[in-house]
Design a protein around this motif. Structure first.
Motif: not given
Lengths: 154, 934
Positions: B800-805, B914-934
């Motif tokens: 389920i987590n995979i699906m949501v992510a 770094s870490f993202i606390s669960k449940p993963v939300t769009l916002q957290k994911l976005k923040e994280c990707l922003r930080q590490y993919l640029h």
């Protein structure tokens, strides 16, 4: 108009689910993720959750009925259920799972039994509610209406 | 103190045997004579056995008797002895008298008997019985006879068996009487003998002189017995303080050395005079007293004596001298002093200890407070992200004007708090040493340009932003570009905030190695952290961020800490529009302190957390540089930071993830990489003036990036008339001004420059730097998009987590590979190169922490031995070389359920970034990707 009425009742119903704490904001996340390219996303995830959870609960019941309870087996199940419920926003199931895990850690069979009942109760509650919710949505769609955007005023 | 000393000392003194006060090597005779003290000594008989050393006493024999006679003390002894003798004599006389009495009585008895016998005898011969003629006389005689008989009480009657008045009768009577007489004579003789004997014993007792001598001897012996080994010296001195008598003198002194002399004449050295004065004082005052005197003489070295002196009077109550007694207490005094010192030391140590404890306590408290702040901040961040995220989502729904305004306020407040919390976390990261610096190649010119561009995008004032980079600044250098950009952005937004007209700019130039850096360890550390090797050439670049703003007063107007709450309660848009009063005092030294702002007024007017500069300073110092500021009130401020960089070899861009796109982007315009001057001016009132890619514009003087804020936003998208298919996509807001390539899916109009800027965030004070600008140039993307799509691996066992992510990623415009546990993750990483890994912590087979450790171990060693050792089933595939393709640090983000078992500390400790606390939300994911993919 009937459609408007239905939309209104869907909104009210959804709102009540949040107010009762059956669902939390994570469910909104799911709804947010549902778009034209993936119109059934929420129900897909939730259905998967139901299948998964039915199996887990079954396994849990079996494990806990053993003469000697193997907590090493029980705990991952509860963890799994906790993760899943947390992901779809089934807040009350998740909370029950947290308590359940504590008892697992203490190897408290009695407590685990009680928790399993609690988790089951919460699970069937959320299952019931969500199925109703989907039914309402289907009715609206069938009547040619749009699923109203979630009111966030709760 | 003395009191305490005594009680303490007695304990010790009890145990130890008193030593003689005189040194043992002197006067060996005395030592030879020492007797065993343990012998019972109560009986005078035992005393006789004791060999008493009489040599110790020394007395002026001529004057001593005289002394004895003239003083009370002297006569009392004699009187005592005389009295005792008299008593004994009296006793003897009494005994003799009693004996005499007994003897006299016995004699009387004997005489009486004799008389009777004679009388009886006469009667028998002269007076016959039964003579009637002499009735009267016989009667009289009979009476007498009776009387006589009465008188003879106690004497035995003569028993006569024969008939009365026969011859036999008389014979028998005579015989018995004779016997009685004989016994009586014998008794008399014995008595006389006894009398003689007792007379003899009386004679032997009657020698008084001898007895007195004996008594005296006994008394003296007793004194000797007690005093012989006592560390005591006693003596008598006359009123001129000349010795007449001394007991237990110092062994080497002879009689003539002491007697008749004063202390001063005998000894020389410290203490002698003092004792002399003391004795004189006692003599004058006539009152006995004690004193401790330390002698420092050649004769016996340093010794302390407790001296008791009493005056001596004669019978006429005149003072004739003193008696003195001295006891050696050197050891005791030494011990006492030692004890006092110990006690003092102890007190000092105790004080120090308590001081230390206090310090430790305070430090611990501080640490705890810091830790708590960090923990709390982290705890607050997650739900707050939720709130802000939800608000953002809400803003995409249909809202009326009022609702939108409220929402805008809500988001700006939320963003402010979020920024504050991020600042706190950054700070605590730096302070706790967790922050790691990355070493990446970057182009300083581009960084400066982007920072300025970003700032310009949210500019609301009529300011000119300019960048000036001298020619000798290398095209590419190596450093932690993220942090440098953070510093620049912070300083620029700060400058803009406090500047109302004029210009704000960045100046870059190469300088020689500053003095503070030579030999500095920090520098070395920083270089090490940057992964730079010694062989590379390094360059020091000075960066000035200047403005023509209000300047910084020298000091706080009032020592105010801009409190967190204050700021939260006073969002910028409600602040009173009043004039800033400039304070004249100095504020510069406090500027880089946490939560410090130049004044409370500043805080209110300009907002901000007060953390920005503190973070900048810490970051600069972490990288081995220095941040300074010069300022003039009303004229402007200049923040300068100097940092060391390694000069990059310009041939290899392959692992420059951040800027490879830039390189691609700028290849058609080679001028841009070496270009040294940029200027940005806001065009107020127009939304867009230039449709072309901003950076690609060669017409850079003056360069126009015509972005103004607020932009008209509808549902978060820039309405572009050319994009009417309804398929406009959200390009999520990024703050660093990077080219955003998160676009996915069909993008019908590549010409679109979509800009999503949150109006709200551009209003909040510190959020100016957070203002979001995305300039996407699709023309370039078209060719590079597929290859530039970052590769992400999601490691998660929950379907389920995979699906949501997956769905979230899709919405954010990414795709990813999935691994269901640690082992699958390792195999996936082995086989292909990923830009980011999202790793669940709790998984079956191999959990996220272990997997991360193994991946890190691979990065360090270049092989998977550790993993194989750990029992991970590594499938060695045909493309072995893939294993070597990247030894860059792969960003691994933990996904934790925030339970105790999955703490953030543990994630960091196991090599996660770094870490993202669960449940993963769009916002957290976005923040994280922003930080590490640029």
């Amino acid at each position: 108009m009937e459609l408007v009425q239905m939309q209104k009742s869907l909104q009210d119903y959804t709102k009540s689910l949040f107010l009762d704490g059956v669902l939390d904001s994570q469910f909104l996340q799911l709804q947010q993720l549902q778009d034209e390219s993936n119109p059934d996303f929420v129900s897909q995830v939730v259905t998967l959750f139901f299948q998964d959870s039915d199996r887990i609960l079954n396994d849990l019941s079996l494990s806990l009925d053993q003469q000697v309870v193997d907590f090493k087996k029980v705990d991952p199940h509860v963890h799994q259920l906790k993760g899943s419920s947390s992901s779809i926003g089934a807040q009350r199931v998740k909370n029950a799972c947290v308590v359940f895990r504590n008892f697992c850690e203490q190897q408290n069979v009695e407590g685990c039994h009680r928790c399993l009942q609690q988790v089951k109760k919460e699970y069937y509650l959320v299952k019931n509610r969500l199925e109703t919710l989907f039914k309402l949505e289907q009715q609206i769609v069938a009547s040619g209406g749009m699923i109203p955007a979630m009111e966030l005023g709760f | 103190m003395v009191c305490e000393m005594e009680t303490d000392q007695t304990e010790e003194m009890d145990i130890e045997v008193l030593s003689s006060m005189w040194p043992e090597d002197v006067g060996t005779q005395a030592d030879n004579n020492q007797f065993n003290v343990e012998k019972p000594a109560g009986d005078s008989d035992t005393l006789k056995e004791v060999d008493i050393a009489e040599k110790r006493t020394m007395a002026d024999l001529k004057r001593l008797p005289e002394l004895m006679n003239t003083t009370d003390q002297g006569t009392s002894q004699l009187t005592n002895l005389v009295k005792q003798w008299e008593y004994m004599q009296d006793h003897a006389v009494k005994l003799l008298r009693e004996e005499l009495k007994i003897l006299t009585k016995q004699r009387e008895e004997a005489e009486a008997k004799e008389l009777k016998i004679i009388e009886e005898h006469n009667f028998e011969s002269q007076e016959p019985e039964n003579v009637p003629v002499l009735d009267d006389t016989s009667h009289l005689f009979r009476r007498y006879k009776h009387k006589k008989r009465d008188a003879l009480i106690g004497s035995k009657r003569v028993e006569i068996d024969e008939e009365f008045d026969t011859v036999a009768y008389w014979k028998q009577k005579a015989l018995s009487l004779e016997k009685m007489l004989e016994a009586s004579t014998e008794r008399e003789r014995r008595l006389i003998e006894k009398l003689n004997e007792s007379l003899k014993t009386m004679e032997s007792h009657s020698a008084p002189v001898e007895e007195l001598t004996q008594n005296l001897k006994r008394a003296e012996g007793f004194l000797h017995f007690i005093l012989q080994n006592a560390p005591i010296v006693m003596g008598h001195q006359d009123k001129d303080l000349r010795y007449l008598f001394i007991y237990n003198k110092f062994p080497t002194l002879r009689e003539q050395d002491i007697l008749g002399k004063t202390d001063v004449e005998i000894f020389h050295g410290g203490g002698v005079k003092e004792s002399e004065y003391f004795k004189r004082e006692v003599l004058e005052k006539g009152k006995a007293s004690k004193r401790e005197i330390t002698f420092e003489t050649e004769l016996f070295g340093s010794k302390t004596f407790l001296i008791y002196v009493e005056p001596v009077y004669n019978k006429a109550r005149e003072k004739i001298g003193i008696n003195y007694m001295g006891m050696e207490v050197t050891d005791q005094v030494r011990k006492r002093e030692k004890m006092a010192k110990l006690r003092e030391d102890n007190a000092v140590r105790k004080a120090m200890e308590s001081e230390l404890n206090k310090t430790i306590h305070i430090t611990e408290e501080t640490m705890r407070a810091k830790q708590m702040l960090a923990t709390m901040s982290h705890e607050i961040r997650s739900p707050l992200s939720g709130v802000v995220g939800m608000a953002e989502i809400l803003s995409t729904t249909k809202l009326d004007k009022e609702q939108r305004q409220l929402l805008t306020v809500m988001m700006s407040s939320g963003d402010l708090v979020l920024q504050l919390i991020n600042d706190i976390l950054d700070l605590s990261k730096v302070e706790s040493g967790v922050m790691r610096l990355e070493a990446t190649k970057f182009r300083p010119r581009e960084v400066v340009k982007h920072v300025l561009q970003t700032a310009a995008a949210s500019l609301k004032k009529d300011l000119t932003l300019e960048g000036n980079i001298t020619d000798e600044v290398p095209i590419e250098v190596v450093g932690d570009v993220l942090r440098i950009r953070q510093i620049l952005t912070n300083l620029i937004s700060n400058a803009i905030k406090f500047t109302h007209e004029g210009k704000v700019g960045i100046k870059l130039k190469v300088i020689s190695e500053p003095s503070f850096a030579s030999g500095m360890e920090l520098n070395a550390d920083a270089e090490e952290q940057n992964g730079l090797t010694e062989t590379e050439t390094s360059v020091w670049i000075r960066c000035d961020v200047y403005d023509t703003g209000i300047g910084i007063p020298g000091k706080f107007k009032n020592k105010t800490q801009a409190k967190l709450l204050d700021l939260l309660l006073l969002p910028e848009h409600v602040q009173p529009n009043r004039k800033v009063r400039f304070s004249v005092k100095k504020a510069l030294p406090c500027l880089f302190k946490k939560y410090m702002q130049a004044s409370a007024d500043h805080a209110r007017k300009y907002g901000g957390t007060g953390l920005g500069l503190a973070i900048c300073k810490q970051l600069v110092e972490l990288m081995g540089g220095q941040l300074t500021v010069t300022s003039q009130v009303n004229a402007g401020s200049t923040f300068t930071f100097i940092l060391p960089y390694k000069v990059a070899t310009s041939d290899d861009h392959s692992d420059d993830q951040d800027f490879s796109d830039m390189v691609d982007h700028h290849q058609p315009e080679p001028d841009d990489t070496t270009e040294g001057y940029f200027q940005f001016k806001p065009l107020l009132g127009s939304i867009y003036s230039n449709g072309g890619p901003v950076i690609g514009n060669n017409n850079f003087l003056p360069h126009k990036v015509m972005l103004t804020s607020p932009l008209k936003l509808i549902n978060g998208f820039v309405a572009d008339p050319s994009n009417n298919t309804g398929q406009s996509e959200t390009t999520q807001v990024e703050n660093n001004g990077y080219m955003d390539e998160t676009c996915s899916g069909p993008c019908p109009s590549k010409e679109t420059e979509s800009c999503s800027s949150s109006q709200a965030s551009s209003e909040g004070g510190p959020l100016e730097m957070e203002s979001e600008l995305t300039v996407s140039s699709r023309r370039e993307d078209e060719t590079t998009e597929t290859s530039k799509q970052p590769k992400i691996l999601l490691v998660e066992d929950n379907k389920i987590n995979i699906m949501v992510a997956k769905s979230m990623m899709k919405q954010l415009g990414y795709t990813f590979d999935i691994a269901n546990n640690g082992v699958e993750a390792i195999n996936a990483i082995k086989d292909s190169s990923y830009d980011l890994v999202l790793m669940d912590v709790c998984m079956p087979v191999l959990d996220g922490l272990k997997a991360t450790r193994l991946i890190r171990s691979y990065e360090e060693s270049g092989n998977w031995d550790a993993a194989i050792e750990a029992g991970v089933d590594i499938k060695i595939s045909e493309n072995e070389q893939a294993c070597v393709h990247s030894t860059n640090r792969l960003p691994i983000i933990a996904m934790t359920a925030n339970t105790l078992a999955e703490s953030s500390e543990e994630c960091y400790a196991n090599g996660m970034d770094s870490f993202i606390s669960k449940p993963v939300t769009l916002q957290k994911l976005k923040e994280c990707l922003r930080q590490y993919l640029h």
